[in-house]
Every structure is written in C-alpha cells, then in structure tokens.
Scaffold this active site. Structure first.
Site, PDB file in Angstrom:
ATOM      1  N   ARG A  30      35.023 135.667  39.629  1.00  0.00           N
ATOM      2  CA  ARG A  30      34.842 135.033  38.321  1.00  0.00           C
ATOM      3  C   ARG A  30      34.142 135.999  37.351  1.00  0.00           C
ATOM      4  O   ARG A  30      34.205 137.205  37.534  1.00  0.00           O
ATOM      5  CB  ARG A  30      34.084 133.719  38.507  1.00  0.00           C
ATOM      6  CG  ARG A  30      34.832 132.736  39.414  1.00  0.00           C
ATOM      7  CD  ARG A  30      34.154 131.395  39.488  1.00  0.00           C
ATOM      8  NE  ARG A  30      34.106 130.756  38.185  1.00  0.00           N
ATOM      9  CZ  ARG A  30      33.324 129.708  37.903  1.00  0.00           C
ATOM     10  NH1 ARG A  30      32.551 129.200  38.854  1.00  0.00           N
ATOM     11  NH2 ARG A  30      33.322 129.182  36.694  1.00  0.00           N
ATOM     12  N   TYR A  71      36.660 123.797  40.340  1.00  0.00           N
ATOM     13  CA  TYR A  71      35.739 123.201  41.312  1.00  0.00           C
ATOM     14  C   TYR A  71      36.376 122.142  42.217  1.00  0.00           C
ATOM     15  O   TYR A  71      35.700 121.581  43.073  1.00  0.00           O
ATOM     16  CB  TYR A  71      34.536 122.588  40.579  1.00  0.00           C
ATOM     17  CG  TYR A  71      33.744 123.617  39.812  1.00  0.00           C
ATOM     18  CD1 TYR A  71      33.150 124.695  40.457  1.00  0.00           C
ATOM     19  CD2 TYR A  71      33.602 123.528  38.427  1.00  0.00           C
ATOM     20  CE1 TYR A  71      32.434 125.652  39.769  1.00  0.00           C
ATOM     21  CE2 TYR A  71      32.884 124.476  37.722  1.00  0.00           C
ATOM     22  CZ  TYR A  71      32.306 125.539  38.391  1.00  0.00           C
ATOM     23  OH  TYR A  71      31.601 126.489  37.702  1.00  0.00           O
ATOM     24  N   ARG A 106      35.474 117.064  35.587  1.00  0.00           N
ATOM     25  CA  ARG A 106      35.970 118.133  34.715  1.00  0.00           C
ATOM     26  C   ARG A 106      36.227 119.394  35.531  1.00  0.00           C
ATOM     27  O   ARG A 106      35.728 119.511  36.651  1.00  0.00           O
ATOM     28  CB  ARG A 106      34.907 118.458  33.647  1.00  0.00           C
ATOM     29  CG  ARG A 106      35.087 117.636  32.390  1.00  0.00           C
ATOM     30  CD  ARG A 106      33.867 117.757  31.528  1.00  0.00           C
ATOM     31  NE  ARG A 106      33.001 116.592  31.726  1.00  0.00           N
ATOM     32  CZ  ARG A 106      31.728 116.531  31.387  1.00  0.00           C
ATOM     33  NH1 ARG A 106      31.138 117.562  30.850  1.00  0.00           N
ATOM     34  NH2 ARG A 106      31.034 115.435  31.590  1.00  0.00           N
ATOM     35  N   GLU A 154      23.777 129.865  51.628  1.00  0.00           N
ATOM     36  CA  GLU A 154      24.209 129.717  50.237  1.00  0.00           C
ATOM     37  C   GLU A 154      25.666 129.246  50.204  1.00  0.00           C
ATOM     38  O   GLU A 154      26.520 129.803  50.885  1.00  0.00           O
ATOM     39  CB  GLU A 154      24.061 131.063  49.516  1.00  0.00           C
ATOM     40  CG  GLU A 154      24.457 131.023  48.060  1.00  0.00           C
ATOM     41  CD  GLU A 154      24.252 132.371  47.371  1.00  0.00           C
ATOM     42  OE1 GLU A 154      23.392 133.169  47.806  1.00  0.00           O
ATOM     43  OE2 GLU A 154      24.974 132.622  46.401  1.00  0.00           O
ATOM     44  N   HIS A 190      29.058 128.047  47.677  1.00  0.00           N
ATOM     45  CA  HIS A 190      29.712 127.887  46.377  1.00  0.00           C
ATOM     46  C   HIS A 190      31.110 127.324  46.579  1.00  0.00           C
ATOM     47  O   HIS A 190      31.833 127.742  47.491  1.00  0.00           O
ATOM     48  CB  HIS A 190      29.799 129.214  45.621  1.00  0.00           C
ATOM     49  CG  HIS A 190      28.452 129.775  45.333  1.00  0.00           C
ATOM     50  ND1 HIS A 190      27.626 129.221  44.379  1.00  0.00           N
ATOM     51  CD2 HIS A 190      27.758 130.782  45.902  1.00  0.00           C
ATOM     52  CE1 HIS A 190      26.480 129.884  44.377  1.00  0.00           C
ATOM     53  NE2 HIS A 190      26.532 130.829  45.288  1.00  0.00           N
ATOM     54  N   PRO A 248      22.227 122.287  39.280  1.00  0.00           N
ATOM     55  CA  PRO A 248      22.609 121.711  37.995  1.00  0.00           C
ATOM     56  C   PRO A 248      24.112 121.568  37.809  1.00  0.00           C
ATOM     57  O   PRO A 248      24.889 122.455  38.171  1.00  0.00           O
ATOM     58  CB  PRO A 248      22.038 122.702  36.970  1.00  0.00           C
ATOM     59  CG  PRO A 248      21.774 123.950  37.732  1.00  0.00           C
ATOM     60  CD  PRO A 248      21.456 123.516  39.132  1.00  0.00           C
ATOM     61  N   ASN A 249      24.460 120.442  37.212  1.00  0.00           N
ATOM     62  CA  ASN A 249      25.826 120.082  36.806  1.00  0.00           C
ATOM     63  C   ASN A 249      26.745 119.702  37.967  1.00  0.00           C
ATOM     64  O   ASN A 249      27.865 119.251  37.738  1.00  0.00           O
ATOM     65  CB  ASN A 249      26.469 121.209  35.975  1.00  0.00           C
ATOM     66  CG  ASN A 249      25.729 121.442  34.676  1.00  0.00           C
ATOM     67  OD1 ASN A 249      25.477 120.488  33.945  1.00  0.00           O
ATOM     68  ND2 ASN A 249      25.341 122.671  34.395  1.00  0.00           N
ATOM     69  N   ALA A 305      24.234 127.290  38.781  1.00  0.00           N
ATOM     70  CA  ALA A 305      23.934 128.437  37.916  1.00  0.00           C
ATOM     71  C   ALA A 305      22.586 129.089  38.241  1.00  0.00           C
ATOM     72  O   ALA A 305      22.386 130.274  37.943  1.00  0.00           O
ATOM     73  CB  ALA A 305      23.972 128.007  36.459  1.00  0.00           C
ATOM     74  N   ASN A 344      23.689 124.857  47.393  1.00  0.00           N
ATOM     75  CA  ASN A 344      24.513 125.261  46.254  1.00  0.00           C
ATOM     76  C   ASN A 344      23.616 125.135  45.033  1.00  0.00           C
ATOM     77  O   ASN A 344      23.467 124.039  44.465  1.00  0.00           O
ATOM     78  CB  ASN A 344      25.767 124.397  46.106  1.00  0.00           C
ATOM     79  CG  ASN A 344      26.665 124.920  44.987  1.00  0.00           C
ATOM     80  OD1 ASN A 344      26.265 125.779  44.204  1.00  0.00           O
ATOM     81  ND2 ASN A 344      27.868 124.391  44.899  1.00  0.00           N
TER      82      ASN A 344
HETATM   83  O1  CA2 Z   1      31.118 127.562  42.636  1.00  0.00           O
HETATM   84  C1  CA2 Z   1      30.024 126.975  42.707  1.00  0.00           C
HETATM   85  O2  CA2 Z   1      29.766 126.131  43.555  1.00  0.00           O
HETATM   86  C2  CA2 Z   1      28.959 127.261  41.636  1.00  0.00           C
HETATM   87  O3  CA2 Z   1      27.694 127.224  42.273  1.00  0.00           O
HETATM   88  C3  CA2 Z   1      29.088 126.150  40.610  1.00  0.00           C
HETATM   89  C4  CA2 Z   1      28.163 126.340  39.409  1.00  0.00           C
HETATM   90  C5  CA2 Z   1      28.316 127.745  38.818  1.00  0.00           C
HETATM   91  O4  CA2 Z   1      27.359 127.926  37.791  1.00  0.00           O
HETATM   92  C6  CA2 Z   1      28.142 128.822  39.872  1.00  0.00           C
HETATM   93  O5  CA2 Z   1      28.346 130.078  39.266  1.00  0.00           O
HETATM   94  C7  CA2 Z   1      29.130 128.635  41.007  1.00  0.00           C
HETATM   95  C8  CA2 Z   1      28.501 125.325  38.312  1.00  0.00           C
HETATM   96  C9  CA2 Z   1      28.528 123.902  38.739  1.00  0.00           C
HETATM   97  C10 CA2 Z   1      29.070 123.079  37.615  1.00  0.00           C
HETATM   98  O6  CA2 Z   1      29.881 122.083  38.160  1.00  0.00           O
HETATM   99  C11 CA2 Z   1      30.722 121.416  37.292  1.00  0.00           C
HETATM  100  C12 CA2 Z   1      31.594 120.551  37.867  1.00  0.00           C
HETATM  101  C13 CA2 Z   1      32.463 119.852  37.087  1.00  0.00           C
HETATM  102  C14 CA2 Z   1      32.442 120.012  35.715  1.00  0.00           C
HETATM  103  C15 CA2 Z   1      31.557 120.888  35.144  1.00  0.00           C
HETATM  104  C16 CA2 Z   1      30.674 121.584  35.929  1.00  0.00           C
END
Ligand code: CA2
Length: 145
Positions: free
Chosen positions: A106, A22, A17, A97, A99, A9-10, A76, A73
């Site tokens: 974090r 990221y 953003r 896995e 990230h 997700p996301n 969340a 990946n």
């Molecule tokens: O660091 C990672 O790759 C995560 O898997 C990214 C997830 C986060 O919930 C994990 O704890 C770590 C979140 C991805 C959201 O990606 C976004 C990218 C741009 C703007 C907003 C969110």
C-alpha cells in the site's frame, strides 16, 4: 491459554466501507471467526476495540500476567505509536501484529511498522483470515515458551 485480541482506530467501521481493501466482514464477524478458531484449541478470547491510543496502551500494560499472547491490529497507530511499542516491551507479553490488508503493498507511509520489531511476528494481507492465522501462530508461540 488466554488470548487478548486488540483492535485499533476505525476498525469498528469494518464491513461498512472500503470492502475492496478490508473485506466485507464486520468486526463482530471477525470476532466470531477468532472465537471459533480459538475454541478448536481450547483457548479463551478477550476481544476489544478502541479508537483511543491511551486505552490501547493501558490494555497492553494490563495484559501482563493475565494473558499468554496479545493479537494486535493497531490500525493506523501501527505506523505512529511509540507509546504502544513501549507498552508492548514493558508488558513482556508475546504480541503478534495483525493486518487485514498487505501494508507493504500500500502507500509508503504504511510500509513502516513501529511495532513489528518488538512483536513476535507480523501477519498481513489475508483479510479476516489474518486473524485466524494469528490464532494459529499464538498457539505455537505458547507451545514454544
Ligand atoms: O490492514 C489493516 O488491518 C490496517 O491495520 C487497517 C488500518 C490501517 O490504517 C493500517 O495501515 C492497516 C485502518 C483501519 C480502518 O478500517 C476501516 C474499515 C472500514 C472502513 C474504513 C476504515
């Protein structure tokens, strides 16, 4: 060698953003890096993203017998999904896995991964390069088995 790269997700928002956390690459640009690295090893890549836990579970299940390694990946869902963990075990496909961010540096709720114990290993904190490193790891996993 067939690699299934799954994004949770996301991650479709990448590059739009939170670049400080990221990175500034879009998911399409990350996909290109993965494909380039895989091509160096003659590996085939299926690259997907979903915001839906059940869809990710189904893709992990269906990987059995079709893919050599899953690069995951889970976003969340990494921290919450017993269903994804069970699917990884059921599929029996070696899973790495991934990230972008260093989840251990974090918020505390990101420190725990429900998936890590059933994955071959975890690559976290190298931005888009985490994916490239995961391709390298996947190639070695295959050589070992
Ligand atoms: O660091 C990672 O790759 C995560 O898997 C990214 C997830 C986060 O919930 C994990 O704890 C770590 C979140 C991805 C959201 O990606 C976004 C990218 C741009 C703007 C907003 C969110």
């Amino acid at each position: 060698m067939k690699l299934l790269v799954l994004n949770g997700p996301n991650l479709n928002l990448l590059g739009t953003r939170e670049p400080a956390v990221y990175g500034s690459l879009t998911l399409a640009e990350v996909e290109r890096l993965v494909r380039e690295q895989a091509a160096r090893h003659g590996a085939n890549v299926d690259f997907r993203q979903s915001n839906h836990e059940g869809e990710l579970v189904t893709w992990v299940q269906e990987a059995r017998g079709k893919f050599d390694v899953i690069l995951l990946n889970a976003g969340a869902y990494t921290h919450t999904s017993v269903a994804l963990r069970d699917a990884i075990v059921a599929a029996g496909v070696p899973t790495i896995e991934i990230h972008l961010s260093n989840i251990h540096a974090r918020e505390e709720f990101r420190h725990r991964s429900l998936l890590a114990p059933v994955c071959v290993g975890q690559i976290s904190g190298f931005g888009a390069n985490s994916y490239v490193l995961a391709v390298e790891a996947a190639v070695k996993v295959k050589v070992k088995s």
